[in-house]
Design a protein around this motif. Structure first.
Motif, mmCIF file in Angstrom:
data_model
loop_
_atom_site.group_PDB
_atom_site.id
_atom_site.type_symbol
_atom_site.label_atom_id
_atom_site.label_comp_id
_atom_site.label_asym_id
_atom_site.label_seq_id
_atom_site.Cartn_x
_atom_site.Cartn_y
_atom_site.Cartn_z
ATOM 1 N N VAL A 830 -10.920 2.965 -6.204
ATOM 2 C CA VAL A 830 -11.632 3.911 -5.665
ATOM 3 C C VAL A 830 -13.054 4.326 -5.903
ATOM 4 O O VAL A 830 -13.838 4.466 -5.117
ATOM 5 N N ALA A 831 -13.326 4.095 -7.261
ATOM 6 C CA ALA A 831 -14.998 4.275 -7.833
ATOM 7 C C ALA A 831 -15.443 3.278 -7.289
ATOM 8 O O ALA A 831 -16.727 3.423 -6.566
ATOM 9 N N VAL A 834 -16.499 3.566 -3.597
ATOM 10 C CA VAL A 834 -17.494 4.679 -3.323
ATOM 11 C C VAL A 834 -18.863 3.856 -3.712
ATOM 12 O O VAL A 834 -19.798 4.233 -2.700
ATOM 13 N N GLU A 858 -13.530 10.860 -4.158
ATOM 14 C CA GLU A 858 -12.940 10.068 -4.597
ATOM 15 C C GLU A 858 -11.366 10.473 -4.362
ATOM 16 O O GLU A 858 -10.570 9.509 -4.158
#
Length: 914
Positions: A830-831, A834, A858
């Motif tokens: 997820v990080a 982004v 997030e």
């Protein structure tokens, strides 16, 4: 068996070929009324003990009434699956819905002679998936205490099983929602079964060549000769009805005449004879067939149908298929020593495993490996990849102690979602190199069901990076990377020492390294190596040793022009010794060598000889054992740097924290599934449904996602009333797809503070946009200013779920500045998603603006990924725009489309895919 014309319908995807625990195959399908006779034969073939454990009493035969009940089911409240080999039923599993509509009783009956092959666990997986589709959330069962095998099936499935004793039986019950443990159990079982099925092909105890020939140069002649000359350790049989003797051995007229069991049949007969030969192999109990014969793809629709039928029949009779159009396979393990391929000689043994879909590229890979001195553990040519694929072979390599690195040349990826899952796990222990051209895309090889990808550009590469796969463009680049991985330890970082006896050449290499994001921390050029071996070699050894001993140096690149009186092999041996002493990777490039007798690329060792029969150690990174003790050398320094950079990226991925799979709080998948089922009632085929805004908001709400409310209107008074209810100030927007979010075209007006201003803006917007017709309008209360973003999730027929993120506006619309990931997503995934877009720096403070609330973003992406992973029916989910501020975010618009999910290539039930 096809569905009977008068039987209730069941989904086509409920039928599946499956791999059993021992690597054999079988066919699973729903039961039909025509199975009554086969069911009776199954029953009477069972022991008294098995019948008693299933029915709590002994029944010599099933009555006509019982047969009718067991074979007539409605596929909703009562479902039964059978597993067959040929026409014989070898296992049955069923459920019957109870008075509580969310609960069903489940039962199994497994053939005595097929116990221990994992049939019960496969039936349970498929029954659980069917039950969930029919809104059943819990299974229960009554089992006699002595039926330990069936109790074990339930306990080992990964569900939270509750049990109690009641009137002499064990009552079991468990919820059907997949758990982390149940998913892990299914993946582990799938891995073991598929690995064993490939192991049986690569290490058969006996081989028959069907179509063996005495005509020199023919495929049948070459295959038989190569198996014999390669020193296969088991018996070899030649099959040719036109010959009595071949290659000094008796020739049999058909596989049925062979006196001993045959495990692998290598088929080299004309195209129109392959199907007949496959049937004969099935009747003879052959475990696998390698089809070298081509012509299936060239025969048009008839050939493709024949290929599908070949695979269907083979799997149904317990056989795996390599090919058609396969170059063959080889296994250098001395205990097997099998060269069932067109390769003229057995390659040296080593730690590299190779898979090629293309026969032609397979030849190039074999030739390149031999030329470079790379030893192989095994090699498989998939041909049309009608059955055995790169996914299957990766499952095998994961457990194969002789393989330390993996290379695949792929023209297509039929099941990328499964590829991602397997490759990500394999890459944690063994590097995976994939050569795949962008031009080839995601199309399937001949004979496969047509599935057109809708994945956004870059999604496939993102899947490779997410899985730790080393992506290269050509087979030569694949070998460049492989020769480092099989001979050198992984670097601990990206810091390089660069050595050269030429100032200009050293600077060129340093620039190339920097272009690949490698940090040159030591650059030594101008070494004089023309002083003779006695003086030059100690200087070279001392400088390289000193640099490699420095803790800040993680790897070295040495590029040398020819040195007077010093053979390349001598220089290579000095550099190899330095690298081995330091335990750090070193690559070399010897440029300008004109003597054709001296190799300048590949693995070089003392005497310029590749190290054959190098036995890998258990630890693939141990410089003291499993690596081929040689120096990776390259004809050009650019190739050396490019390959080393790829290895550095892989080492960084491997060393990096992968994050955790966490489920966001406040999610209710069961409630969302009920809503989806209700919305899709009556939707068939490929039709898509667009829920209303209220329905979309309700579905998103099940995952804790709130959509900022807006209100459509047709009159000024309705607009004012809506603004009063939502709260001033408001935004006035059109929902027309051409003008939505187009502030520049007058499709959006912001910060309207009162009724009079709103009425004026409505009149002005309608007038300015009159050229577009009667456009719909809405009002929405304002949210804090910030950065607008877009989150999109799709269900791709090949990749499965794909989640994409970008900054809204021109960044994604014009420049395609997206990042992509394939769920399920870890916290690190997820990080990375982004931070993936080039414009992502705007999220973290840009030109004096404050950073946005990245943790909130997030969290939102994690919820979207969870929803998409759990609901393949969601064909499209787009949140656009998502307004990010320094404290929180607001989802201003959500679009959802629902559709048929039957085509996801990697589902909650184990099945072999085409």
């Amino acid at each position: 068996m096809a569905q009977e014309a008068d039987s209730p319908d069941y989904p086509d995807y409920w039928e599946a070929d499956v791999v059993l625990r021992d690597g054999g195959t079988a066919h699973l399908r729903p039961i039909v009324p025509a199975d009554a006779e086969a069911l009776q034969a199954f029953h009477v073939g069972q022991s008294e003990s098995s019948i008693y454990l299933r029915f709590f009493t002994f029944k010599a035969k099933l009555s006509a009434r019982e047969l009718a009940r067991f074979t007539n089911v409605d596929y909703v409240n009562r479902v039964a699956f059978v597993i067959t080999i040929g026409d014989e039923i070898i296992g049955i599993g069923r459920y019957d819905r109870l008075d509580n509509p969310a609960e069903a009783e489940v039962a199994f009956n497994i053939s005595d002679v097929h116990q221990g092959r994992g049939l019960g666990s496969i039936l349970l997986e498929h029954l659980a998936a069917a039950a969930r589709e029919n809104s059943i959330s819990k299974f229960s069962a009554e089992v006699l205490p002595e039926n330990r095998k069936m109790i074990t099936v339930f306990n080992d499935a990964g569900y939270e099983v509750r049990r109690h004793f009641d009137d002499g039986v064990v009552a079991l019950e468990f919820d059907l929602d997949p758990t982390e443990r149940s998913r892990a159990v299914m993946a582990s079982r799938e891995h073991r079964a598929e690995a064993k099925s490939v192991a049986a092909l690569l290490a058969p105890r006996s081989v028959a060549v069907i179509g063996a020939s005495r005509d020199w140069g023919s495929v049948g002649y070459s295959l038989l000769e190569n198996i014999i000359e390669g020193g296969f350790t088991g018996p070899v049989y030649a099959i040719n009805p036109q010959a009595f003797e071949l290659n000094g051995m008796i020739s049999y007229g058909a596989i049925a005449e062979v006196p001993e069991p045959v495990e692998l049949a290598v088929v080299a007969v004309p195209y129109d004879e392959v199907s007949k030969v496959a049937r004969e192999c099935a009747a003879a109990g052959v475990k696998g067939i390698l089809v070298a014969s081509d012509g299936f793809s060239q025969a048009g629709a008839e050939g493709l149908q024949r290929q599908r039928e070949l695979v269907r029949k083979a799997r149904a009779h317990g056989m795996r298929v390599i090919g058609p159009g396969s170059l063959g396979l080889l296994n250098t393990n001395p205990a097997v020593s099998l060269n069932a391929s067109m390769a003229p000689a057995m390659p040296p043994r080593g730690p590299l495993g190779l898979f090629s879909q293309s026969a032609a590229i397979g030849v190039l890979l074999y030739t390149a490996a031999s030329r470079r001195g790379l030893g192989l553990s095994s090699m498989v040519s998939g041909g049309n990849r009608a059955d055995v694929s790169g996914n299957d072979v990766m499952q095998y390599w994961e457990d194969d102690a002789a393989t330390n690195a993996v290379g695949l040349y792929l023209e297509s990826i039929g099941n990328p979602r499964k590829f991602s899952r397997i490759a990500r796990r394999l890459s944690l222990s063994k590097p995976v190199i994939v050569a795949k051209s962008d031009v080839m895309g995601l199309q399937l090889p001949p004979g496969h069901a047509v599935r057109t990808t809708q994945a956004p550009m870059g999604a496939l590469d993102a899947m490779f990076r997410q899985s730790g796969v080393i992506r290269v463009e050509t087979n030569e680049e694949l070998m460049d990377v492989a020769q480092i991985l099989v001979s050198q330890p992984l670097p601990a970082g990206a810091n390089l020492a660069v050595f050269s006896n030429s100032l200009a050449l050293g600077n060129v290499v340093a620039d190339a390294a920097k272009a690949h994001q490698l940090d040159v921390v030591r650059l030594e050029t101008g070494m004089d190596l023309n002083t003779g071996q006695s003086k030059a070699l100690p200087v070279l050894r001392q400088r390289v040793r000193q640099a490699l001993s420095a803790p800040e140096v993680h790897a070295a690149v040495v590029t040398l022009l020819p040195a007077t009186g010093i053979p390349t092999s001598v220089l290579a041996e000095v550099l190899r010794e330095c690298a081995e002493e330091a335990g750090k990777p070193l690559v070399a490039s010897f440029t300008g060598v004109l003597d054709l007798a001296e190799r300048t690329d590949g693995l070089l060792a003392a005497g310029d000889q590749p190290v054959a029969d190098s036995t890998p150690a258990a630890d693939p990174e141990s410089a003291a054992g499993g690596l081929q003790r040689a120096l990776p050398c390259f004809a050009s320094p650019g190739s050396a740097v490019n390959a080393l950079a790829a290895v550095v990226r892989y080492a960084e991925w491997k060393a990096r924290d992968k994050g955790e799979y966490t489920e966001p709080t406040g999610c209710d998948p069961a409630a969302s599934q009920q809503q989806i089922d209700a919305l899709l009632a009556g939707v068939t085929g490929t039709d898509l449904l667009s829920p209303t805004r209220a329905q979309a908001a309700g579905l998103l709400g099940c995952y804790g996602i709130t959509v900022h409310e807006s209100a459509a209107f047709t009159s000024d008074d309705e607009a004012v009333a809506a603004a009063e209810r939502l709260g001033w100030p408001v935004a006035l927007k059109t929902t027309d797809a051409r003008l939505r979010q187009r502030l520049d075209l007058g499709g959006v007006r912001l910060n309207i503070t009162d009724a009079a201003t709103l009425r004026a803006n409505i009149a002005h917007m309608r007038a300015s946009l009159a050229q577009f017709g009667d456009i719909p309008l809405e009002v929405q209360s304002m949210v804090p200013a910030g950065q607008a973003c877009t989150i999109r999730a799709i269900e791709d027929p090949l990749l499965g779920p794909v989640v994409s993120f970008g900054l809204a506006g021109d960044a994604v619309n014009l420049l395609g500045d997206w990042s992509h990931r394939i769920p399920p997503l870890t916290t690190v995934d997820v990080a990375d998603l982004v931070r993936g877009p080039r414009a992502a720096s705007k999220l973290f403070g840009y030109q004096g603006l404050p950073a946005v609330d990245v943790p909130a973003l997030e969290d939102l992406i994690a919820r979207v990924a969870q929803l998409k992973d759990e609901h393949p029916e969601v064909a499209l989910l787009e949140l656009n725009p998502v307004q990010l501020s320094d404290h929180g975010l607001a989802v201003l618009n959500a679009e959802i489309r629902l559709g048929n999910h039957a085509h996801r290539t990697d589902s909650a039930r184990r099945a072999m895919r085409d």
